[in-house]
Design an enzyme around this catalytic site. Structure first.
Site, mmCIF file in Angstrom:
data_model
loop_
_atom_site.group_PDB
_atom_site.id
_atom_site.type_symbol
_atom_site.label_atom_id
_atom_site.label_comp_id
_atom_site.label_asym_id
_atom_site.label_seq_id
_atom_site.Cartn_x
_atom_site.Cartn_y
_atom_site.Cartn_z
ATOM 1 N N THR A 50 0.843 -1.192 0.000
ATOM 2 C CA THR A 50 0.000 0.000 0.000
ATOM 3 C C THR A 50 0.878 1.241 0.000
ATOM 4 O O THR A 50 1.962 1.240 0.581
ATOM 5 C CB THR A 50 -0.890 -0.005 1.260
ATOM 6 O OG1 THR A 50 -1.755 -1.141 1.204
ATOM 7 C CG2 THR A 50 -1.716 1.263 1.373
ATOM 8 N N GLU A 71 -0.717 -5.415 6.112
ATOM 9 C CA GLU A 71 0.644 -5.428 5.571
ATOM 10 C C GLU A 71 1.511 -6.418 6.336
ATOM 11 O O GLU A 71 2.302 -7.151 5.741
ATOM 12 C CB GLU A 71 1.250 -4.030 5.643
ATOM 13 C CG GLU A 71 0.672 -3.053 4.629
ATOM 14 C CD GLU A 71 1.197 -1.643 4.801
ATOM 15 O OE1 GLU A 71 1.126 -0.877 3.828
ATOM 16 O OE2 GLU A 71 1.671 -1.297 5.909
ATOM 17 N N ASP A 125 6.468 -4.126 -0.834
ATOM 18 C CA ASP A 125 5.797 -3.010 -0.174
ATOM 19 C C ASP A 125 6.810 -1.900 0.080
ATOM 20 O O ASP A 125 8.019 -2.090 -0.094
ATOM 21 C CB ASP A 125 5.188 -3.489 1.152
ATOM 22 C CG ASP A 125 3.994 -2.662 1.601
ATOM 23 O OD1 ASP A 125 3.792 -1.560 1.057
ATOM 24 O OD2 ASP A 125 3.273 -3.129 2.507
ATOM 25 N N GLY A 155 2.204 4.232 7.718
ATOM 26 C CA GLY A 155 1.843 5.608 7.404
ATOM 27 C C GLY A 155 0.527 5.715 6.657
ATOM 28 O O GLY A 155 -0.180 6.717 6.758
ATOM 29 N N GLY A 156 0.184 4.658 5.920
ATOM 30 C CA GLY A 156 -1.085 4.623 5.194
ATOM 31 C C GLY A 156 -2.197 3.927 5.954
ATOM 32 O O GLY A 156 -3.256 3.636 5.384
#
Length: 239
Positions: free
Chosen positions: A34, A116, A94, A109-110
Site C-alpha cells: 500500500t 501489511e 511493499d 503511514g497509510g
C-alpha cells in the site's frame, strides 16, 4: 528527478530485477503493498501482464487502495485465505516509512499496517522499496510509530503509553471529521519516544502488542527484507 519519479524508478527497477531473477513468475502468489511507492510496483506488474511477458499471478492486496488499483488494472485479486492462496505467498513487495541499519522497519503511514504485516509475515520473501529519506540510524523518534487499536481502548492505551514517557497522537482523518478508521474498523495512534530513549524495535514489537486493546504495531522485525533504495541521483542500492 522529483520524489514521485524516484519512487516509480525504484519500483520498476525492483519488479524488473525480480522478474529477471525468476522470483516473479507465472502462477506465483504475490502480496501487493500500500502507498505511494508500492503503487508503481503494481502498475509495473500490470504492464508485464498486459504485454504477455507474465501470464498469470495470484495477487493479495494489503488494503482497499491496492484492491481498487488492481481492479482498475485488470489484476485478479484474492485473500490470504482463498483456496488458491492457501495461507502463504511466494513474495510480498511493499514500501516502508523507516528502515534502520539492521533492516528493521516502521510501516503504517497509510494506516494499513495490520494487513501489511499479515501479508509480509506469511511470505517466503519480503521485498521493500523506498527512497533514501527512509534510511535512519534509530527508530521511533523521527517518523512516529503507528499502532492500530480497538476504539474502546483508546484512553486506557494512551494512559499506559504516556506513563512510560511516550507521546501519543490520535490520527485524525483528512476530508473526514474525526479519527482515521482503518480498513478493519479500528483507530490509529502515532507514538514517539523521547530522543534519549533506547528504542529496541524487536523487543517493542512484542511488548506493545501485550497492551490490552492493541491490535498491531508498525514495527516489522521478524523477517529481514530485501531492500531496494533509490538515491536522489537515481542510483539504486540492492541491500
Amino acid at each position: 528527478m522529483d520524489t514521485s519519479q524516484l519512487k516509480e524508478r525504484v519500483a520498476y527497477h525492483a519488479i524488473d530485477t525480480l522478474f529477471s531473477e525468476g522470483k516473479i513468475f507465472d502462477g506465483m502468489k504475490i502480496g501487493l503493498g500500500t502507498g505511494s511507492t508500492a503503487m508503481p510496483a503494481v502498475h509495473r506488474l500490470a504492464q508485464l501482464l498486459s504485454s504477455g511477458k507474465l501470464k498469470k499471478i495470484y495477487a493479495v492486496p494489503t488494503s482497499f487502495q491496492t484492491s481498487i488499483e488492481c481492479e482498475k488494472l485488470g489484476i485478479p485479486i484474492y485473500s490470504l485465505s482463498s483456496q488458491q492462496i492457501g495461507g502463504s505467498l511466494d513474495l510480498a513487495i511493499d514500501g516502508a516509512d523507516e528502515i534502520d541499519p539492521d533492516k528493521n522497519l516502521i510501516k503504517g503511514g497509510g494506516a494499513a499496517l495490520l494487513k501489511e504485516k499479515i501479508i509480509a509475515y506469511n511470505s517466503k520473501e519480503f521485498v521493500v522499496i523506498a527512497d533514501e529519506r527512509k534510511k535512519v540510524k534509530s527508530m521511533g523518534k523521527g517518523f512516529a510509530l503507528p499502532i492500530e487499536i480497538i476504539p474502546e481502548a483508546r484512553l486506557s492505551i494512551t494512559k499506559a503509553l504516556e506513563a512510560q514517557g511516550i507521546e501519543v497522537f490520535l490520527r485524525e482523518g483528512v476530508k473526514k471529521m474525526g479519527p482515521v478508521v482503518t480498513d478493519n474498523g479500528n483507530f490509529i495512534i502515532d507514538v514517539k519516544w523521547p530522543k534519549a530513549a533506547d528504542v529496541d524495535p524487536k523487543a517493542l514489537e512484542e511488548s506493545l502488542n501485550k497492551i490490552t486493546g492493541v491490535v498491531e504495531n508498525g514495527f516489522f522485525t521478524k523477517n529481514t527484507p530485501r531492500v531496494f533504495i533509490v538515491h536522489q541521483d537515481g542510483n539504486i542500492e540492492d541491500l
